[in-house]
Design a protein around this motif. Structure first.
Motif, PDB file in Angstrom:
ATOM      1  N   ALA A 164       2.824   8.147 -12.054  1.00 22.43           N
ATOM      2  CA  ALA A 164       2.918   6.857 -11.489  1.00 22.43           C
ATOM      3  C   ALA A 164       2.424   5.690 -12.393  1.00 22.43           C
ATOM      4  CB  ALA A 164       2.299   6.799 -10.045  1.00 22.43           C
ATOM      5  N   ASP A 165       3.140   4.529 -12.389  1.00 16.33           N
ATOM      6  CA  ASP A 165       2.704   3.619 -13.082  1.00 16.33           C
ATOM      7  C   ASP A 165       2.028   2.644 -12.284  1.00 16.33           C
ATOM      8  OD1 ASP A 165       4.361   3.951 -15.473  1.00 16.33           O
ATOM      9  OD2 ASP A 165       6.155   3.586 -14.130  1.00 16.33           O
ATOM     10  N   ALA A 166       1.857   2.494 -11.103  1.00 16.80           N
ATOM     11  CA  ALA A 166       0.974   1.911 -10.174  1.00 16.80           C
ATOM     12  C   ALA A 166       0.783   2.352  -8.953  1.00 16.80           C
ATOM     13  CB  ALA A 166       1.787   0.574  -9.774  1.00 16.80           C
ATOM     14  N   VAL A 167      -0.337   2.228  -8.033  1.00 21.31           N
ATOM     15  CA  VAL A 167      -0.330   2.765  -6.724  1.00 21.31           C
ATOM     16  C   VAL A 167      -0.383   1.528  -6.051  1.00 21.31           C
ATOM     17  CG1 VAL A 167      -1.610   4.849  -7.256  1.00 21.31           C
ATOM     18  CG2 VAL A 167      -3.030   2.800  -7.042  1.00 21.31           C
ATOM     19  N   LYS A 168       0.009   1.372  -4.616  1.00 19.22           N
ATOM     20  CA  LYS A 168       0.092   0.349  -3.732  1.00 19.22           C
ATOM     21  C   LYS A 168      -0.705   0.685  -2.685  1.00 19.22           C
ATOM     22  CE  LYS A 168       3.419  -1.139  -1.008  1.00 19.22           C
ATOM     23  NZ  LYS A 168       2.651  -1.388   0.085  1.00 19.22           N
ATOM     24  N   LEU A 169      -1.594  -0.278  -2.291  1.00 16.79           N
ATOM     25  CA  LEU A 169      -2.269  -0.268  -0.771  1.00 16.79           C
ATOM     26  C   LEU A 169      -1.536  -1.079   0.135  1.00 16.79           C
ATOM     27  CD1 LEU A 169      -5.730  -0.528  -2.413  1.00 16.79           C
ATOM     28  CD2 LEU A 169      -4.442   1.474  -1.943  1.00 16.79           C
ATOM     29  N   GLN A 170      -2.166  -1.128   1.412  1.00 19.46           N
ATOM     30  CA  GLN A 170      -1.813  -2.205   2.399  1.00 19.46           C
ATOM     31  C   GLN A 170      -3.041  -3.054   2.912  1.00 19.46           C
ATOM     32  OE1 GLN A 170       0.690  -0.319   5.257  1.00 19.46           O
ATOM     33  NE2 GLN A 170       2.335   0.258   3.996  1.00 19.46           N
ATOM     34  N   THR A 171      -3.012  -4.276   2.928  1.00 22.59           N
ATOM     35  CA  THR A 171      -4.135  -5.051   3.507  1.00 22.59           C
ATOM     36  C   THR A 171      -4.071  -5.688   4.572  1.00 22.59           C
ATOM     37  OG1 THR A 171      -4.810  -5.352   1.068  1.00 22.59           O
ATOM     38  CG2 THR A 171      -5.990  -6.632   2.553  1.00 22.59           C
ATOM     39  N   TYR A 172      -4.601  -5.255   5.685  1.00 23.39           N
ATOM     40  CA  TYR A 172      -4.404  -5.698   6.971  1.00 23.39           C
ATOM     41  C   TYR A 172      -5.377  -5.212   7.928  1.00 23.39           C
ATOM     42  CZ  TYR A 172      -2.009  -1.355   8.602  1.00 23.39           C
ATOM     43  OH  TYR A 172      -1.741   0.019   8.613  1.00 23.39           O
ATOM     44  N   THR A 173      -5.631  -5.449   9.132  1.00 24.37           N
ATOM     45  CA  THR A 173      -6.319  -5.076  10.241  1.00 24.37           C
ATOM     46  C   THR A 173      -5.638  -4.835  11.418  1.00 24.37           C
ATOM     47  OG1 THR A 173      -7.415  -6.936  10.972  1.00 24.37           O
ATOM     48  CG2 THR A 173      -8.629  -5.648   9.242  1.00 24.37           C
ATOM     49  N   ALA A 174      -5.795  -4.361  12.421  1.00 26.35           N
ATOM     50  CA  ALA A 174      -5.047  -4.240  13.477  1.00 26.35           C
ATOM     51  C   ALA A 174      -4.936  -5.448  14.164  1.00 26.35           C
ATOM     52  CB  ALA A 174      -5.480  -3.226  14.745  1.00 26.35           C
ATOM     53  N   ASP A 175      -6.031  -6.253  13.959  1.00 29.64           N
ATOM     54  CA  ASP A 175      -6.092  -7.541  14.735  1.00 29.64           C
ATOM     55  C   ASP A 175      -5.412  -8.925  13.931  1.00 29.64           C
ATOM     56  OD1 ASP A 175      -7.860  -7.251  17.152  1.00 29.64           O
ATOM     57  OD2 ASP A 175      -9.301  -6.740  15.652  1.00 29.64           O
ATOM     58  N   THR A 176      -4.934  -8.426  12.418  1.00 30.70           N
ATOM     59  CA  THR A 176      -4.257  -9.400  11.890  1.00 30.70           C
ATOM     60  C   THR A 176      -2.867  -9.067  11.763  1.00 30.70           C
ATOM     61  OG1 THR A 176      -4.374  -8.244   9.761  1.00 30.70           O
ATOM     62  CG2 THR A 176      -6.028  -9.783  10.091  1.00 30.70           C
ATOM     63  N   MET A 177      -2.539  -8.019  12.483  1.00 35.69           N
ATOM     64  CA  MET A 177      -1.047  -7.549  12.651  1.00 35.69           C
ATOM     65  C   MET A 177      -0.488  -7.935  14.098  1.00 35.69           C
ATOM     66  SD  MET A 177       0.234  -6.176   9.945  1.00 35.69           S
ATOM     67  CE  MET A 177       1.204  -4.831  10.155  1.00 35.69           C
ATOM     68  N   THR A 178      -1.321  -7.907  15.104  1.00 34.90           N
ATOM     69  CA  THR A 178      -1.031  -7.658  16.688  1.00 34.90           C
ATOM     70  C   THR A 178      -2.025  -7.850  17.502  1.00 34.90           C
ATOM     71  OG1 THR A 178       0.594  -6.713  18.069  1.00 34.90           O
ATOM     72  CG2 THR A 178      -0.871  -5.316  16.815  1.00 34.90           C
ATOM     73  N   ILE A 179      -1.865  -7.812  18.744  1.00 34.43           N
ATOM     74  CA  ILE A 179      -3.029  -7.897  19.649  1.00 34.43           C
ATOM     75  C   ILE A 179      -3.069  -6.476  20.613  1.00 34.43           C
ATOM     76  CG2 ILE A 179      -2.755 -10.202  19.991  1.00 34.43           C
ATOM     77  CD1 ILE A 179      -1.220  -9.892  22.550  1.00 34.43           C
ATOM     78  N   PRO A 180      -4.181  -6.146  21.075  1.00 35.79           N
ATOM     79  CA  PRO A 180      -4.377  -5.018  21.809  1.00 35.79           C
ATOM     80  C   PRO A 180      -3.907  -5.059  23.211  1.00 35.79           C
ATOM     81  CG  PRO A 180      -6.571  -6.119  21.776  1.00 35.79           C
ATOM     82  CD  PRO A 180      -5.459  -6.903  20.947  1.00 35.79           C
ATOM     83  N   CYS A 181      -2.451  -4.658  23.360  1.00 31.59           N
ATOM     84  CA  CYS A 181      -1.755  -4.725  24.556  1.00 31.59           C
ATOM     85  C   CYS A 181      -0.968  -3.532  24.584  1.00 31.59           C
ATOM     86  CB  CYS A 181      -0.957  -5.832  24.370  1.00 31.59           C
ATOM     87  SG  CYS A 181      -0.163  -6.434  26.220  1.00 31.59           S
ATOM     88  N   ALA A 216     -10.222  -0.214  -8.975  1.00 35.42           N
ATOM     89  CA  ALA A 216     -10.917   0.008 -10.266  1.00 35.42           C
ATOM     90  C   ALA A 216     -10.778   1.432 -10.773  1.00 35.42           C
ATOM     91  CB  ALA A 216     -12.459  -0.073  -9.989  1.00 35.42           C
ATOM     92  N   LEU A 217     -10.447   2.259  -9.809  1.00 35.53           N
ATOM     93  CA  LEU A 217     -10.320   3.716 -10.238  1.00 35.53           C
ATOM     94  C   LEU A 217      -8.777   3.644 -10.801  1.00 35.53           C
ATOM     95  CD1 LEU A 217     -10.681   6.771 -10.028  1.00 35.53           C
ATOM     96  CD2 LEU A 217      -9.878   6.788  -7.867  1.00 35.53           C
ATOM     97  N   ALA A 218      -7.930   3.362 -10.144  1.00 34.25           N
ATOM     98  CA  ALA A 218      -6.468   3.087 -10.538  1.00 34.25           C
ATOM     99  C   ALA A 218      -6.429   2.386 -11.977  1.00 34.25           C
ATOM    100  CB  ALA A 218      -5.477   2.295  -9.706  1.00 34.25           C
ATOM    101  N   ASN A 219      -7.081   1.388 -12.145  1.00 33.33           N
ATOM    102  CA  ASN A 219      -7.036   0.750 -13.374  1.00 33.33           C
ATOM    103  C   ASN A 219      -7.725   1.589 -14.449  1.00 33.33           C
ATOM    104  OD1 ASN A 219      -7.776  -2.628 -12.134  1.00 33.33           O
ATOM    105  ND2 ASN A 219      -5.811  -1.403 -12.263  1.00 33.33           N
ATOM    106  N   ASP A 220      -8.791   2.292 -14.209  1.00 32.98           N
ATOM    107  CA  ASP A 220      -9.336   3.328 -15.095  1.00 32.98           C
ATOM    108  C   ASP A 220      -8.551   4.543 -15.498  1.00 32.98           C
ATOM    109  OD1 ASP A 220     -11.771   1.858 -15.115  1.00 32.98           O
ATOM    110  OD2 ASP A 220     -12.802   3.073 -13.617  1.00 32.98           O
ATOM    111  N   CYS A 243      -2.628  -1.470  -9.707  1.00 31.46           N
ATOM    112  CA  CYS A 243      -3.058  -1.248  -8.469  1.00 31.46           C
ATOM    113  C   CYS A 243      -2.855  -2.761  -7.541  1.00 31.46           C
ATOM    114  CB  CYS A 243      -4.287  -0.666  -8.099  1.00 31.46           C
ATOM    115  SG  CYS A 243      -4.755  -0.575  -6.471  1.00 31.46           S
ATOM    116  N   PHE A 244      -1.987  -2.830  -6.592  1.00 33.82           N
ATOM    117  CA  PHE A 244      -2.020  -4.082  -6.030  1.00 33.82           C
ATOM    118  C   PHE A 244      -1.333  -3.682  -4.416  1.00 33.82           C
ATOM    119  CE2 PHE A 244       2.030  -2.764  -8.063  1.00 33.82           C
ATOM    120  CZ  PHE A 244       2.739  -2.798  -7.006  1.00 33.82           C
ATOM    121  N   SER A 245      -1.479  -4.578  -3.534  1.00 31.51           N
ATOM    122  CA  SER A 245      -1.134  -4.439  -2.226  1.00 31.51           C
ATOM    123  C   SER A 245      -0.409  -5.318  -1.531  1.00 31.51           C
ATOM    124  CB  SER A 245      -2.570  -4.746  -1.780  1.00 31.51           C
ATOM    125  OG  SER A 245      -2.635  -4.118  -0.118  1.00 31.51           O
ATOM    126  N   THR A 246      -0.006  -4.694  -0.291  1.00 32.09           N
ATOM    127  CA  THR A 246       0.972  -5.788   0.484  1.00 32.09           C
ATOM    128  C   THR A 246      -0.082  -6.562   1.498  1.00 32.09           C
ATOM    129  OG1 THR A 246       2.510  -4.180   0.530  1.00 32.09           O
ATOM    130  CG2 THR A 246       2.812  -5.622   2.239  1.00 32.09           C
TER     131      THR A 246
END
Length: 344
Positions: A39-56, A92-96, A101-104
């Protein structure tokens, strides 16, 4: 164009997503395996349940018709999120290991967090193409943007691209994406990829949720410059995304196949390669196939177009008939002009 992506080489992204199953050690193992697989890159996702929606748990928040049938959106995101405190360590691990390494980011706070990590670019998920305020926030960073286009109409893609460019994005890539998990190959519509590149004057590629590697490799053949695939250590380990993720040996084979297709695509060229020049000798040409006397007439019986290619071009066969040999010729002799009495 995206400067950190070499446009002469397909940029291959391993999507970690939720395949860490809540373990940073597993997340690190995934990143090491992705590097080993090419792979040339790894991608993460940056969110929490509360930044995405509500508990309902009313009907609007219940998932239907997918792998996650019956879950609420909040419960799914609570299970699947990647803890933010892990992400600098994973980057840091991916870069090493020689990978980007980036994210959504899924909200403005995530953009700010990733900016502090100094990610090389930002990814926009298909579901966020219509989140115009988020796009403005991402664009304001001035970083390159890779945006998936699943579910988006052409008009929605145009609005998103215009928003990004008007608010600071100069380097943009668009990924064809079918937002189904897994996605059927017949819904991939790979011919959209070159159209995206042409319509929006950008790098185009594929965010692929189909099973296997055939669709991703095919995308490269029609012009994809970026390939993104979900990556896991083993589908049998389970997890929200495991069913449509690639295992390390599969990803490695996909990378090898993509690199082979890259070499094969080449350029528009009709020049002979060195190997082809060597092979020219095995083309057909005109040979005497029966012993002939001096002055004997050339006919279908004593001259044929056969391999190898040391004699006259086969185009002269019919012209040759009725002419006479200028001297005795043994069977297996290539015909040349000095064999002939041209005036017949």
């Amino acid at each position: 164009m995206i400067k950190f992506i070499n446009t002469n080489k397909v940029y291959i992204i391993a999507e970690v997503s939720a395949n860490h199953n809540g373990s940073i050690e597993r997340a690190e193992a995934i990143i090491r395996a992705a590097a080993e697989a090419g792979a040339d890159a790894v991608k993460l996702q940056t969110y929490t349940a509360d930044t995405m929606t509500i508990p309902c748990d009313n009907e609007y928040f219940r998932i239907k018709g997918t792998l996650w049938e019956g879950k609420t959106l909040y419960d799914l995101y609570q299970e699947a999120h990647t803890p933010w405190e892990w992400q600098p360590r994973l980057k840091a691990l991916a870069n090493d290991l020689g990978m980007d390494c980036f994210s959504t980011p899924f909200d403005a706070t995530a953009v700010d967090f990733l900016e502090k990590m100094n990610v090389p670019c930002h990814k926009v998920a298909s579901f966020e193409v219509v989140d115009i305020p988020l796009l403005k926030k991402i664009a304001s960073t001035g970083k390159p943007v890779i945006m998936s286009t699943g579910m988006a109409s052409l008009a929605e893609i145009d609005e998103a691209v215009t928003t990004l460019r008007e608010h600071g994005t100069s380097e943009l890539a668009l990924l064809k994406c079918t937002s189904a998990y897994p996605a059927p190959p017949e819904e991939a519509n790979l011919r959209t990829i070159p159209h995206l590149a042409q319509a929006f004057n950008c790098v185009a590629g594929l965010s692929d949720h189909t099973l296997g590697s055939a669709v991703a490799v095919g995308a490269v053949a029609v012009g994809a410059r970026i390939i993104e695939k979900h990556f896991t250590l083993a589908r049998a380990d389970g997890g929200p995304d495991s069913a449509f993720s690639m295992e390390p040996h599969e990803f490695k084979q996909m990378v090898q196949d993509i690199r082979t297709v890259e070499k094969a695509l080449g350029t528009v060229c009709y020049d002979l390669t060195p190997k082809q020049k060597e092979s020219k000798v095995f083309r057909r040409s005109l040979f005497v196939v029966k012993d002939m006397k001096a002055g004997e007439v050339f006919t279908e019986e004593n001259v044929r177009s056969i391999r190898p290619g040391y004699g006259l071009h086969p185009r002269y066969l019919k012209i040759l008939f009725g002419k006479k040999s200028s001297f005795p010729i043994k069977k297996g002799t290539p015909l040349r002009y000095n064999n002939l009495i041209l005036d017949g």
